[in-house]
Scaffold this motif. Structure first.
Motif, PDB file in Angstrom:
ATOM      1  N   GLY A   6       0.832  -1.190   0.000  1.00 13.31           N
ATOM      2  CA  GLY A   6       0.000   0.000   0.000  1.00 13.31           C
ATOM      3  C   GLY A   6       0.872   1.247   0.000  1.00 13.31           C
ATOM      4  O   GLY A   6       1.853   1.319   0.734  1.00 13.31           O
ATOM      5  N   THR A   8       0.756   5.388   0.456  1.00 12.45           N
ATOM      6  CA  THR A   8      -0.085   6.491   0.894  1.00 12.45           C
ATOM      7  C   THR A   8       0.774   7.663   1.307  1.00 12.45           C
ATOM      8  O   THR A   8       1.999   7.561   1.420  1.00 12.45           O
ATOM      9  CB  THR A   8      -1.017   6.048   2.038  1.00 12.45           C
ATOM     10  OG1 THR A   8      -2.042   7.039   2.231  1.00 12.45           O
ATOM     11  CG2 THR A   8      -0.248   5.841   3.341  1.00 12.45           C
ATOM     12  N   ILE A 110      -3.262   4.570  -2.648  1.00 13.49           N
ATOM     13  CA  ILE A 110      -4.526   4.963  -2.011  1.00 13.49           C
ATOM     14  C   ILE A 110      -4.275   6.166  -1.102  1.00 13.49           C
ATOM     15  O   ILE A 110      -3.688   6.033  -0.025  1.00 13.49           O
ATOM     16  CB  ILE A 110      -5.121   3.804  -1.188  1.00 13.49           C
ATOM     17  CG1 ILE A 110      -5.247   2.545  -2.052  1.00 13.49           C
ATOM     18  CG2 ILE A 110      -6.470   4.201  -0.596  1.00 13.49           C
ATOM     19  CD1 ILE A 110      -5.720   1.316  -1.290  1.00 13.49           C
ATOM     20  N   LEU A 113      -5.500   5.764   2.645  1.00  8.55           N
ATOM     21  CA  LEU A 113      -5.372   4.336   2.940  1.00  8.55           C
ATOM     22  C   LEU A 113      -5.700   4.025   4.398  1.00  8.55           C
ATOM     23  O   LEU A 113      -6.566   3.197   4.695  1.00  8.55           O
ATOM     24  CB  LEU A 113      -3.966   3.866   2.593  1.00  8.55           C
ATOM     25  CG  LEU A 113      -3.706   2.357   2.752  1.00  8.55           C
ATOM     26  CD1 LEU A 113      -2.805   1.869   1.629  1.00  8.55           C
ATOM     27  CD2 LEU A 113      -3.047   2.043   4.083  1.00  8.55           C
ATOM     28  N   GLY A 118      -7.665   0.763   4.524  1.00 10.23           N
ATOM     29  CA  GLY A 118      -7.128   0.088   3.365  1.00 10.23           C
ATOM     30  C   GLY A 118      -5.928  -0.787   3.673  1.00 10.23           C
ATOM     31  O   GLY A 118      -5.589  -1.679   2.896  1.00 10.23           O
ATOM     32  N   GLU A 119      -5.293  -0.541   4.822  1.00  6.38           N
ATOM     33  CA  GLU A 119      -4.123  -1.347   5.184  1.00  6.38           C
ATOM     34  C   GLU A 119      -4.475  -2.820   5.369  1.00  6.38           C
ATOM     35  O   GLU A 119      -3.604  -3.691   5.266  1.00  6.38           O
ATOM     36  CB  GLU A 119      -3.461  -0.799   6.454  1.00  6.38           C
ATOM     37  CG  GLU A 119      -4.224  -1.027   7.735  1.00  6.38           C
ATOM     38  CD  GLU A 119      -5.210   0.082   8.041  1.00  6.38           C
ATOM     39  OE1 GLU A 119      -5.616   0.220   9.208  1.00  6.38           O
ATOM     40  OE2 GLU A 119      -5.591   0.815   7.106  1.00  6.38           O
ATOM     41  N   CYS A 122      -3.541  -4.926   2.422  1.00 13.66           N
ATOM     42  CA  CYS A 122      -2.145  -4.858   1.996  1.00 13.66           C
ATOM     43  C   CYS A 122      -1.266  -5.753   2.869  1.00 13.66           C
ATOM     44  O   CYS A 122      -1.588  -6.026   4.023  1.00 13.66           O
ATOM     45  CB  CYS A 122      -1.630  -3.416   2.090  1.00 13.66           C
ATOM     46  SG  CYS A 122      -2.590  -2.222   1.123  1.00 13.66           S
TER      47      CYS A 122
END
Length: 201
Positions: A6, A8, A110, A113, A118-119, A122
């Motif tokens: 990820g 960010t 993202i 994130l 969102g992590e 990932c």
């Protein structure tokens, strides 16, 4: 199995330039912002028009009209996110399926994130950072940017210090392009040497 990194960073930190570095080094990158732009000109448009009448013209979402309708209104913003986020996830999953046989590492770019959890999708997270003074100078140099707009954007984003504390890797973009590229290469070398890496979250 493709390792998902990820990417960010807050506004003005150099996230887009860092994403381009990964692309130049042969790593596939999925850009969430670009995906939203595509969706606004495609399959999200009729759904948004139904929820927010008058925000679509010529088959594409008018961002100014949509923004005027949802910004500052938490309920409407959540309504918009409920439409857009699942579509972005579908595009993201399709991207990962396409690259799974082509690359051992893929990047999910993202912006929000951590703010959107969102992590959890990932294997590791890279946060792009720079001193606050550098960040401010970069952002204020953008056309149409005002101090009020800058503060409003920052208010929606997790503080840089918190992102740095939660990330597995950092890239400091304040030391020039060559330094940023060296940092990205170092991260890729680390990941290539650690095939047993697992989710930390």
């Amino acid at each position: 199995m493709t390792f998902v990194l990820g990417l960010t960073g807050s506004i003005g930190m150099g996230k887009s330039a860092t994403a381009d570095l990964f692309r130049r080094l042969g790593v596939p990158v999925h850009d969430a912002d670009a995906t939203v732009h595509k969706l606004y000109h495609g399959r999200a448009a009729p759904l948004i028009e139904k929820a927010f009448p008058g925000t679509v013209a010529g088959g594409a979402v008018d961002r100014a009209k949509l923004g005027a309708m949802v910004l500052g209104n938490q309920e409407r913003m959540k309504q918009l996110e409920a439409i857009v986020h699942p579509l972005v996830r579908e595009e993201e999953e399709s991207f990962l399926q396409r690259v799974s046989a082509l690359s051992s590492i893929a990047v999910l770019d993202i912006p929000l994130l951590f703010e959107t959890a969102g992590e959890t999708r990932c294997d590791a997270v890279l946060a792009v950072t720079a001193p606050a003074s550098v960040q401010r100078d970069r952002v204020m140099a953008r056309p149409g940017m005002t101090d009020e707009k800058f503060r409003a954007i920052l208010a929606k984003q997790m503080p840089d210090a918190d992102k740095r504390a939660r990330a597995h890797f950092l890239v400091d973009t304040s030391r020039g392009f060559a330094s940023a590229e060296a940092q990205v290469r170092s991260i890729l070398a680390c990941l290539a040497g650690r095939p047993g890496w697992r989710h930390r979250f």
